[in-house]
Design a protein around this motif. Structure first.
Motif, PDB file in Angstrom:
ATOM      1  N   GLY A 205       0.978  -1.084  -0.126  1.00  0.00           N
ATOM      2  CA  GLY A 205      -0.026  -0.037   0.024  1.00  0.00           C
ATOM      3  C   GLY A 205       0.837   1.191  -0.190  1.00  0.00           C
ATOM      4  N   ASN A 206       0.194   2.451  -0.456  1.00  0.00           N
ATOM      5  CA  ASN A 206       1.130   3.720  -0.391  1.00  0.00           C
ATOM      6  C   ASN A 206      -0.227   4.635   0.019  1.00  0.00           C
ATOM      7  OD1 ASN A 206       1.571   6.071  -2.254  1.00  0.00           O
ATOM      8  ND2 ASN A 206       3.682   5.215  -1.541  1.00  0.00           N
ATOM      9  N   ALA A 207       0.509   5.761   0.754  1.00  0.00           N
ATOM     10  CA  ALA A 207      -0.217   6.811   1.350  1.00  0.00           C
ATOM     11  C   ALA A 207       0.578   8.098   0.811  1.00  0.00           C
ATOM     12  CB  ALA A 207      -0.518   6.747   2.900  1.00  0.00           C
ATOM     13  N   VAL A 208      -0.338   8.959   0.298  1.00  0.00           N
ATOM     14  CA  VAL A 208       0.451  10.109  -0.092  1.00  0.00           C
ATOM     15  C   VAL A 208      -0.227  11.399   0.093  1.00  0.00           C
ATOM     16  CG1 VAL A 208      -0.222   9.927  -2.768  1.00  0.00           C
ATOM     17  CG2 VAL A 208       1.677  11.231  -2.294  1.00  0.00           C
ATOM     18  N   LEU A 209       0.310  12.539   0.297  1.00  0.00           N
ATOM     19  CA  LEU A 209      -0.448  13.573   0.283  1.00  0.00           C
ATOM     20  C   LEU A 209       0.028  14.768  -0.532  1.00  0.00           C
ATOM     21  CD1 LEU A 209      -2.654  15.704   1.779  1.00  0.00           C
ATOM     22  CD2 LEU A 209      -0.903  15.798   3.527  1.00  0.00           C
ATOM     23  N   SER A 210      -0.474  15.545  -1.206  1.00  0.00           N
ATOM     24  CA  SER A 210      -0.185  16.611  -2.109  1.00  0.00           C
ATOM     25  C   SER A 210      -0.710  17.695  -2.101  1.00  0.00           C
ATOM     26  CB  SER A 210       0.064  16.241  -3.495  1.00  0.00           C
ATOM     27  OG  SER A 210       0.604  17.174  -4.393  1.00  0.00           O
ATOM     28  N   VAL A 211      -0.172  18.749  -1.849  1.00  0.00           N
ATOM     29  CA  VAL A 211      -0.852  20.225  -1.399  1.00  0.00           C
ATOM     30  C   VAL A 211      -0.219  21.209  -2.273  1.00  0.00           C
ATOM     31  CG1 VAL A 211      -1.782  21.836   0.373  1.00  0.00           C
ATOM     32  CG2 VAL A 211      -1.554  19.606   1.049  1.00  0.00           C
ATOM     33  N   GLY A 212      -1.226  21.994  -2.985  1.00  0.00           N
ATOM     34  CA  GLY A 212      -0.590  23.141  -3.969  1.00  0.00           C
ATOM     35  C   GLY A 212      -0.949  24.227  -3.865  1.00  0.00           C
ATOM     36  N   TYR A 213      -0.464  25.230  -4.309  1.00  0.00           N
ATOM     37  CA  TYR A 213      -1.211  26.627  -4.068  1.00  0.00           C
ATOM     38  C   TYR A 213      -0.683  27.409  -5.326  1.00  0.00           C
ATOM     39  CZ  TYR A 213      -1.980  31.637  -2.436  1.00  0.00           C
ATOM     40  OH  TYR A 213      -2.537  32.919  -2.449  1.00  0.00           O
ATOM     41  N   THR A 214      -1.644  28.214  -5.784  1.00  0.00           N
ATOM     42  CA  THR A 214      -1.246  29.102  -7.161  1.00  0.00           C
ATOM     43  C   THR A 214      -1.532  30.246  -6.758  1.00  0.00           C
ATOM     44  OG1 THR A 214      -1.670  27.024  -8.276  1.00  0.00           O
ATOM     45  CG2 THR A 214      -1.549  29.177  -9.475  1.00  0.00           C
ATOM     46  N   ASP A 215      -0.949  31.351  -7.381  1.00  0.00           N
ATOM     47  CA  ASP A 215      -1.322  32.920  -6.928  1.00  0.00           C
ATOM     48  C   ASP A 215      -1.058  33.558  -8.416  1.00  0.00           C
ATOM     49  OD1 ASP A 215      -2.186  35.427  -6.553  1.00  0.00           O
ATOM     50  OD2 ASP A 215      -0.528  35.853  -5.424  1.00  0.00           O
ATOM     51  N   ARG A 216      -2.040  33.889  -9.258  1.00  0.00           N
ATOM     52  CA  ARG A 216      -1.947  34.514 -10.695  1.00  0.00           C
ATOM     53  C   ARG A 216      -2.122  36.069 -10.425  1.00  0.00           C
ATOM     54  NH1 ARG A 216      -5.166  30.479 -13.220  1.00  0.00           N
ATOM     55  NH2 ARG A 216      -3.911  29.025 -14.166  1.00  0.00           N
ATOM     56  N   ALA A 217      -1.502  36.990 -10.968  1.00  0.00           N
ATOM     57  CA  ALA A 217      -1.635  38.350 -11.103  1.00  0.00           C
ATOM     58  C   ALA A 217      -2.687  38.735 -11.980  1.00  0.00           C
ATOM     59  CB  ALA A 217      -0.420  39.156 -11.245  1.00  0.00           C
ATOM     60  N   VAL A 218      -3.643  39.711 -12.080  1.00  0.00           N
ATOM     61  CA  VAL A 218      -4.420  39.854 -12.886  1.00  0.00           C
ATOM     62  C   VAL A 218      -3.836  40.735 -14.177  1.00  0.00           C
ATOM     63  CG1 VAL A 218      -6.939  40.952 -13.545  1.00  0.00           C
ATOM     64  CG2 VAL A 218      -6.218  39.894 -11.406  1.00  0.00           C
ATOM     65  N   VAL A 219      -4.383  40.100 -15.481  1.00  0.00           N
ATOM     66  CA  VAL A 219      -3.873  41.094 -16.424  1.00  0.00           C
ATOM     67  C   VAL A 219      -5.079  41.197 -17.391  1.00  0.00           C
ATOM     68  CG1 VAL A 219      -2.649  40.910 -18.752  1.00  0.00           C
ATOM     69  CG2 VAL A 219      -1.630  39.907 -16.899  1.00  0.00           C
ATOM     70  N   THR A 220      -5.693  42.495 -17.399  1.00  0.00           N
ATOM     71  CA  THR A 220      -6.926  42.966 -18.146  1.00  0.00           C
ATOM     72  C   THR A 220      -6.474  43.422 -19.413  1.00  0.00           C
ATOM     73  OG1 THR A 220      -6.744  45.239 -17.422  1.00  0.00           O
ATOM     74  CG2 THR A 220      -7.787  43.481 -15.808  1.00  0.00           C
ATOM     75  N   GLN A 221      -7.648  43.679 -20.291  1.00  0.00           N
ATOM     76  CA  GLN A 221      -7.525  44.093 -21.648  1.00  0.00           C
ATOM     77  C   GLN A 221      -6.683  45.489 -21.617  1.00  0.00           C
ATOM     78  OE1 GLN A 221     -11.430  44.072 -23.530  1.00  0.00           O
ATOM     79  NE2 GLN A 221     -11.261  41.989 -23.711  1.00  0.00           N
ATOM     80  N   GLY A 222      -6.926  46.332 -20.596  1.00  0.00           N
ATOM     81  CA  GLY A 222      -6.434  47.775 -20.787  1.00  0.00           C
ATOM     82  C   GLY A 222      -4.933  47.703 -20.640  1.00  0.00           C
ATOM     83  N   ASP A 223      -4.401  46.239 -20.130  1.00  0.00           N
ATOM     84  CA  ASP A 223      -2.944  46.341 -19.917  1.00  0.00           C
ATOM     85  C   ASP A 223      -2.273  46.370 -21.094  1.00  0.00           C
ATOM     86  OD1 ASP A 223      -3.232  46.818 -17.209  1.00  0.00           O
ATOM     87  OD2 ASP A 223      -3.421  44.517 -16.897  1.00  0.00           O
ATOM     88  N   ARG A 224      -2.986  46.101 -22.230  1.00  0.00           N
ATOM     89  CA  ARG A 224      -2.293  46.017 -23.715  1.00  0.00           C
ATOM     90  C   ARG A 224      -2.848  46.901 -24.536  1.00  0.00           C
ATOM     91  NH1 ARG A 224       0.154  43.464 -20.556  1.00  0.00           N
ATOM     92  NH2 ARG A 224       0.917  41.202 -20.676  1.00  0.00           N
ATOM     93  N   SER A 225      -1.903  47.513 -25.403  1.00  0.00           N
ATOM     94  CA  SER A 225      -2.295  48.539 -26.363  1.00  0.00           C
ATOM     95  C   SER A 225      -3.057  47.910 -27.630  1.00  0.00           C
ATOM     96  CB  SER A 225      -0.923  49.236 -26.854  1.00  0.00           C
ATOM     97  OG  SER A 225      -0.115  48.179 -27.390  1.00  0.00           O
ATOM     98  N   PHE A 226      -2.794  46.854 -27.856  1.00  0.00           N
ATOM     99  CA  PHE A 226      -3.500  46.203 -29.063  1.00  0.00           C
ATOM    100  C   PHE A 226      -4.843  45.622 -28.699  1.00  0.00           C
ATOM    101  CE2 PHE A 226      -0.851  42.909 -27.117  1.00  0.00           C
ATOM    102  CZ  PHE A 226      -2.039  41.851 -26.719  1.00  0.00           C
ATOM    103  N   SER A 227      -5.218  46.150 -27.287  1.00  0.00           N
ATOM    104  CA  SER A 227      -6.664  45.604 -27.085  1.00  0.00           C
ATOM    105  C   SER A 227      -7.657  46.613 -27.535  1.00  0.00           C
ATOM    106  CB  SER A 227      -6.836  45.477 -25.424  1.00  0.00           C
ATOM    107  OG  SER A 227      -6.095  44.232 -25.034  1.00  0.00           O
TER     108      SER A 227
END
Length: 227
Positions: A205-227
């Motif tokens: 048998g095998n027991a495993v625990l995996s925990v992850g955390y993700t943090d993304r910064a927001v990028v909106t249409q106004g952040d690009r000139s071609f939008s």
């Protein structure tokens, strides 16, 4: 003239017969102890699913994911032919925080996402699976069937099936911290994963625990000139 008693003669004949029967066994045992120096394989019974299925299966190993420094499942999935951009980190028009996959452009709800062959609970009422819940640090390989699989998995698998296969014998502790940003210097992403596991009952048998955390910064249409 030598005389033998009846029981002595019977004993002598039995001993002679026993020695004659043991001789072939002794030679057989000596032959089994010979060392085999070379083995030539002239054929194999290992089957390849691509030889029997009408639709090919693309398999992505964990080594490939680490080589490309992928933080999310969508980062290496969207490079497979047949996978078109869907709601995620790069296509976020109306993104509510989830990441989906779209096979062959038929819709992100027309494919099934599996974890070790078991269907993952959908993230919404449309039946779409959020790929952000997949433990990338624990995935051993990813099999992608970009073809019709409705006859096997049902009508939800018209576009295909994605199966994430995790490691079944993980032991020890694995800590990963990754990050990236866009070419414009924004949209920073930070992800860390903590995985620990151990075998028990002599490897049964095998027991495993995996925990992850993700943090993304927001990028909106106004952040690009071609939008």
């Amino acid at each position: 003239m030598v005389k033998f008693k009846k029981h002595q003669l019977t004993l002598a004949v039995s001993a002679a017969v026993g020695f004659a029967a043991a001789a072939p066994n002794l030679a057989l045992a000596q032959q089994s102890q010979q060392i085999i120096e070379e083995v030539f394989v002239t054929g194999t019974r290992i089957s390849d699913p691509n030889l029997t299925q009408s639709s090919p299966v693309a398999s992505i190993s964990s080594e490939t994911v680490e080589l490309r420094q992928a933080n999310f499942a969508e980062e290496f999935l969207r490079e497979i032919p047949g996978v078109v951009p869907s709601i995620g980190a790069q296509v976020n028009n109306g993104n509510g925080g989830s990441t989906f996959v779209n096979l062959r452009g038929l819709g992100s709800n027309r494919n099934i996402t599996l974890l070790n062959g078991t269907r993952v609970v959908p993230a919404d009422l449309l039946g779409r699976t959020n790929l952000d819940i997949i433990p990338i640090a624990l995935v051993e390989r990813t099999d992608v069937l970009t073809g019709g699989a409705g006859s096997t998995y049902g009508a939800d698998a018209i576009a295909g099936v994605i199966n994430f296969v995790t490691r079944q014998d993980f032991e020890g502790v694995d800590i990963r911290v990754t990050g990236n940003q866009t070419a414009e210097g924004d949209g920073e992403t930070l992800r860390w994963d903590f995985t620990t596991g151990a075998n028990f009952d002599n490897g049964r048998g095998n027991a495993v625990l995996s925990v992850g955390y993700t943090d993304r910064a927001v990028v909106t249409q106004g952040d690009r000139s071609f939008s």
